[in-house]
Write a protein that holds these residues in place. Structure first.
Motif, PDB file in Angstrom:
ATOM      1  N   ASP A 148       0.848  -1.207   0.000  1.00  0.00           N
ATOM      2  CA  ASP A 148       0.000   0.000   0.000  1.00  0.00           C
ATOM      3  C   ASP A 148       0.880   1.252   0.000  1.00  0.00           C
ATOM      4  O   ASP A 148       1.910   1.304   0.679  1.00  0.00           O
ATOM      5  CB  ASP A 148      -0.903   0.033   1.233  1.00  0.00           C
ATOM      6  CG  ASP A 148      -1.934  -1.066   1.223  1.00  0.00           C
ATOM      7  OD1 ASP A 148      -2.289  -1.538   0.111  1.00  0.00           O
ATOM      8  OD2 ASP A 148      -2.393  -1.466   2.321  1.00  0.00           O
ATOM      9  N   GLN A 149       0.459   2.256  -0.727  1.00  0.00           N
ATOM     10  CA  GLN A 149       1.241   3.490  -0.762  1.00  0.00           C
ATOM     11  C   GLN A 149       0.959   4.363   0.466  1.00  0.00           C
ATOM     12  O   GLN A 149      -0.117   4.291   1.069  1.00  0.00           O
ATOM     13  CB  GLN A 149       0.937   4.281  -2.034  1.00  0.00           C
ATOM     14  CG  GLN A 149       1.586   3.712  -3.297  1.00  0.00           C
ATOM     15  CD  GLN A 149       1.681   4.750  -4.390  1.00  0.00           C
ATOM     16  OE1 GLN A 149       0.881   5.678  -4.473  1.00  0.00           O
ATOM     17  NE2 GLN A 149       2.678   4.603  -5.249  1.00  0.00           N
ATOM     18  N   VAL A 150       1.962   5.181   0.800  1.00  0.00           N
ATOM     19  CA  VAL A 150       1.801   6.177   1.856  1.00  0.00           C
ATOM     20  C   VAL A 150       2.193   7.540   1.308  1.00  0.00           C
ATOM     21  O   VAL A 150       2.885   7.656   0.292  1.00  0.00           O
ATOM     22  CB  VAL A 150       2.674   5.856   3.092  1.00  0.00           C
ATOM     23  CG1 VAL A 150       2.243   4.559   3.734  1.00  0.00           C
ATOM     24  CG2 VAL A 150       4.162   5.812   2.726  1.00  0.00           C
ATOM     25  N   LEU A 151       1.730   8.571   1.986  1.00  0.00           N
ATOM     26  CA  LEU A 151       2.152   9.939   1.710  1.00  0.00           C
ATOM     27  C   LEU A 151       3.136  10.315   2.803  1.00  0.00           C
ATOM     28  O   LEU A 151       2.800  10.306   3.984  1.00  0.00           O
ATOM     29  CB  LEU A 151       0.938  10.872   1.731  1.00  0.00           C
ATOM     30  CG  LEU A 151       1.123  12.276   1.148  1.00  0.00           C
ATOM     31  CD1 LEU A 151       1.474  12.207  -0.333  1.00  0.00           C
ATOM     32  CD2 LEU A 151      -0.143  13.094   1.358  1.00  0.00           C
ATOM     33  N   ARG A 152       4.378  10.607   2.425  1.00  0.00           N
ATOM     34  CA  ARG A 152       5.432  10.925   3.392  1.00  0.00           C
ATOM     35  C   ARG A 152       5.765  12.405   3.278  1.00  0.00           C
ATOM     36  O   ARG A 152       6.148  12.889   2.210  1.00  0.00           O
ATOM     37  CB  ARG A 152       6.654  10.044   3.129  1.00  0.00           C
ATOM     38  CG  ARG A 152       7.698  10.081   4.238  1.00  0.00           C
ATOM     39  CD  ARG A 152       8.833   9.107   3.961  1.00  0.00           C
ATOM     40  NE  ARG A 152       8.404   7.722   4.059  1.00  0.00           N
ATOM     41  CZ  ARG A 152       8.518   6.843   3.074  1.00  0.00           C
ATOM     42  NH1 ARG A 152       9.029   7.205   1.915  1.00  0.00           N
ATOM     43  NH2 ARG A 152       8.106   5.587   3.236  1.00  0.00           N
ATOM     44  N   LEU A 153       5.653  13.117   4.397  1.00  0.00           N
ATOM     45  CA  LEU A 153       5.820  14.570   4.427  1.00  0.00           C
ATOM     46  C   LEU A 153       6.872  14.958   5.458  1.00  0.00           C
ATOM     47  O   LEU A 153       6.814  14.507   6.601  1.00  0.00           O
ATOM     48  CB  LEU A 153       4.489  15.245   4.802  1.00  0.00           C
ATOM     49  CG  LEU A 153       3.232  14.760   4.074  1.00  0.00           C
ATOM     50  CD1 LEU A 153       1.995  15.322   4.763  1.00  0.00           C
ATOM     51  CD2 LEU A 153       3.276  15.157   2.620  1.00  0.00           C
ATOM     52  N   LYS A 154       7.794  15.804   5.064  1.00  0.00           N
ATOM     53  CA  LYS A 154       8.809  16.282   6.007  1.00  0.00           C
ATOM     54  C   LYS A 154       8.899  17.794   5.893  1.00  0.00           C
ATOM     55  O   LYS A 154       9.097  18.340   4.804  1.00  0.00           O
ATOM     56  CB  LYS A 154      10.174  15.643   5.707  1.00  0.00           C
ATOM     57  CG  LYS A 154      11.235  15.958   6.755  1.00  0.00           C
ATOM     58  CD  LYS A 154      12.505  15.169   6.491  1.00  0.00           C
ATOM     59  CE  LYS A 154      13.545  15.400   7.577  1.00  0.00           C
ATOM     60  NZ  LYS A 154      14.784  14.612   7.339  1.00  0.00           N
ATOM     61  N   ARG A 155       8.728  18.462   7.051  1.00  0.00           N
ATOM     62  CA  ARG A 155       8.710  19.927   7.059  1.00  0.00           C
ATOM     63  C   ARG A 155       9.547  20.486   8.202  1.00  0.00           C
ATOM     64  O   ARG A 155       9.644  19.875   9.263  1.00  0.00           O
ATOM     65  CB  ARG A 155       7.270  20.446   7.207  1.00  0.00           C
ATOM     66  CG  ARG A 155       6.363  20.080   6.073  1.00  0.00           C
ATOM     67  CD  ARG A 155       5.018  20.760   6.168  1.00  0.00           C
ATOM     68  NE  ARG A 155       4.179  20.236   7.229  1.00  0.00           N
ATOM     69  CZ  ARG A 155       2.960  20.692   7.507  1.00  0.00           C
ATOM     70  NH1 ARG A 155       2.469  21.708   6.835  1.00  0.00           N
ATOM     71  NH2 ARG A 155       2.241  20.144   8.468  1.00  0.00           N
ATOM     72  N   LEU A 156      10.111  21.648   7.963  1.00  0.00           N
ATOM     73  CA  LEU A 156      10.723  22.445   9.021  1.00  0.00           C
ATOM     74  C   LEU A 156       9.632  23.349   9.564  1.00  0.00           C
ATOM     75  O   LEU A 156       9.011  24.108   8.817  1.00  0.00           O
ATOM     76  CB  LEU A 156      11.875  23.276   8.459  1.00  0.00           C
ATOM     77  CG  LEU A 156      12.603  24.202   9.438  1.00  0.00           C
ATOM     78  CD1 LEU A 156      13.364  23.395  10.481  1.00  0.00           C
ATOM     79  CD2 LEU A 156      13.558  25.133   8.683  1.00  0.00           C
ATOM     80  N   ARG A 157       9.358  23.277  10.863  1.00  0.00           N
ATOM     81  CA  ARG A 157       8.293  24.060  11.466  1.00  0.00           C
ATOM     82  C   ARG A 157       8.880  25.278  12.182  1.00  0.00           C
ATOM     83  O   ARG A 157       9.902  25.192  12.866  1.00  0.00           O
ATOM     84  CB  ARG A 157       7.488  23.220  12.465  1.00  0.00           C
ATOM     85  CG  ARG A 157       6.874  21.954  11.883  1.00  0.00           C
ATOM     86  CD  ARG A 157       6.111  22.175  10.588  1.00  0.00           C
ATOM     87  NE  ARG A 157       5.127  23.213  10.672  1.00  0.00           N
ATOM     88  CZ  ARG A 157       3.808  23.007  10.791  1.00  0.00           C
ATOM     89  NH1 ARG A 157       3.346  21.770  10.862  1.00  0.00           N
ATOM     90  NH2 ARG A 157       2.976  24.018  10.830  1.00  0.00           N
ATOM     91  N   THR A 158       8.213  26.419  12.002  1.00  0.00           N
ATOM     92  CA  THR A 158       8.684  27.668  12.578  1.00  0.00           C
ATOM     93  C   THR A 158       7.604  28.313  13.439  1.00  0.00           C
ATOM     94  O   THR A 158       6.413  28.078  13.251  1.00  0.00           O
ATOM     95  CB  THR A 158       9.108  28.669  11.478  1.00  0.00           C
ATOM     96  OG1 THR A 158       7.952  29.016  10.688  1.00  0.00           O
ATOM     97  CG2 THR A 158      10.171  28.063  10.578  1.00  0.00           C
TER      98      THR A 158
END
Length: 260
Positions: A148-158
């Motif tokens: 199954d596919q996933v949505l992978r998200l990586k962010r710098l939070r400010t």
């Protein structure tokens, strides 16, 4: 950044100077580590709430004159606290206390909501986003198949423009069609899709920053980090979120209630 009124600022400065004089009383002018004693004294004031967020410190010239030490020593102490993200220099308005953020471990809220509740402006910078197959840990956490596919998200939070956390979130691929649908708040996007989390589990651990993380968060490699791993479920019991957030330890205190 909210500044304290001028009269209060003057009062704080007088109290600060008296305390700093006491902290440096036994130090000699030749002491190479005098700037560290000065930095520690200012840090203690911040930790105890005696210098609240937004407080403007006296200028380097004023502190040097009042403490009887060189401006270079003052600058070294302030530089050290700026590196620790406890102070911030703002062009034209001096040096201000950044302060710490208290995060509850019992409330299921997103980063953006937490910052707004504290009167701060949340922000983000995308570091990575993709549709991909899950790792074994991700598949287990989200209770999906390895195919199954996933949505992978990586962010710098400010917060107020200051980077304070690196957040990596993995969602089941059938929850959100595209990462472009996510703005500053993941939970707001999930609410719009009737897929918001209603319960979850999280665990916290300590770590240190890598060189790459330190560069992103304007800190020094090896600085303290607080890491929270969160797994959340929708109302139908299906996992909807698997997130690891790596917080700059200089900014955060975690709190939880206790009951006998």
């Amino acid at each position: 950044m909210i500044e304290t009124p001028l009269s209060r600022e003057v009062d704080l400065s007088e109290e600060l100077v008296l305390s700093l004089r006491e902290a440096l009383r036994d130090a000699s002018a030749e002491d190479e580590l005098i700037y560290r004693r000065l930095a520690q004294a200012i840090q203690q004031h911040i930790s105890r709430g005696l210098l609240p967020k937004g407080t403007r410190l006296p200028s380097e010239r004023q502190l040097a004159e009042q403490l009887g030490i060189s401006r270079g020593t003052i600058r070294q102490a302030i530089d050290e606290l700026v590196d620790q993200a406890l102070l911030q220099r703002k062009h034209g308005s001096g040096t201000h206390v950044v302060g710490r953020i208290e995060k509850s471990l019992t409330n299921l809220t997103g980063f953006s909501e937490e910052m707004r509740q504290r009167g701060m402006v949340p922000g983000y910078k995308w570091l990575h986003r993709e549709r991909a197959l899950p790792s074994m840990a991700e598949a287990a956490a989200l209770e999906i198949q390895p195919t199954d596919q996933v949505l992978r998200l990586k962010r710098l939070r400010t917060a107020d423009g200051t980077p304070i956390a690196i957040e990596q979130t993995v969602l089941p691929g059938d929850v959100i069609a595209s990462p472009e649908l996510i703005g500053d708040s993941l939970y707001a996007a999930l609410h719009q899709l009737n897929a918001a989390p209603v319960t979850g589990w999280q665990r916290i651990r300590a770590d240190i920053m890598s060189a790459e993380e330190a560069k992103l968060m304007r800190a020094k490699p090896g600085a303290a980090m607080l890491v929270i791993e969160r797994r959340c479920l929708r109302a139908n019991g299906r996992p909807v979120e698997f997130t690891e957030t790596r917080y700059n330890g200089a900014f955060y205190d975690f709190s939880t209630g206790l009951q006998a």
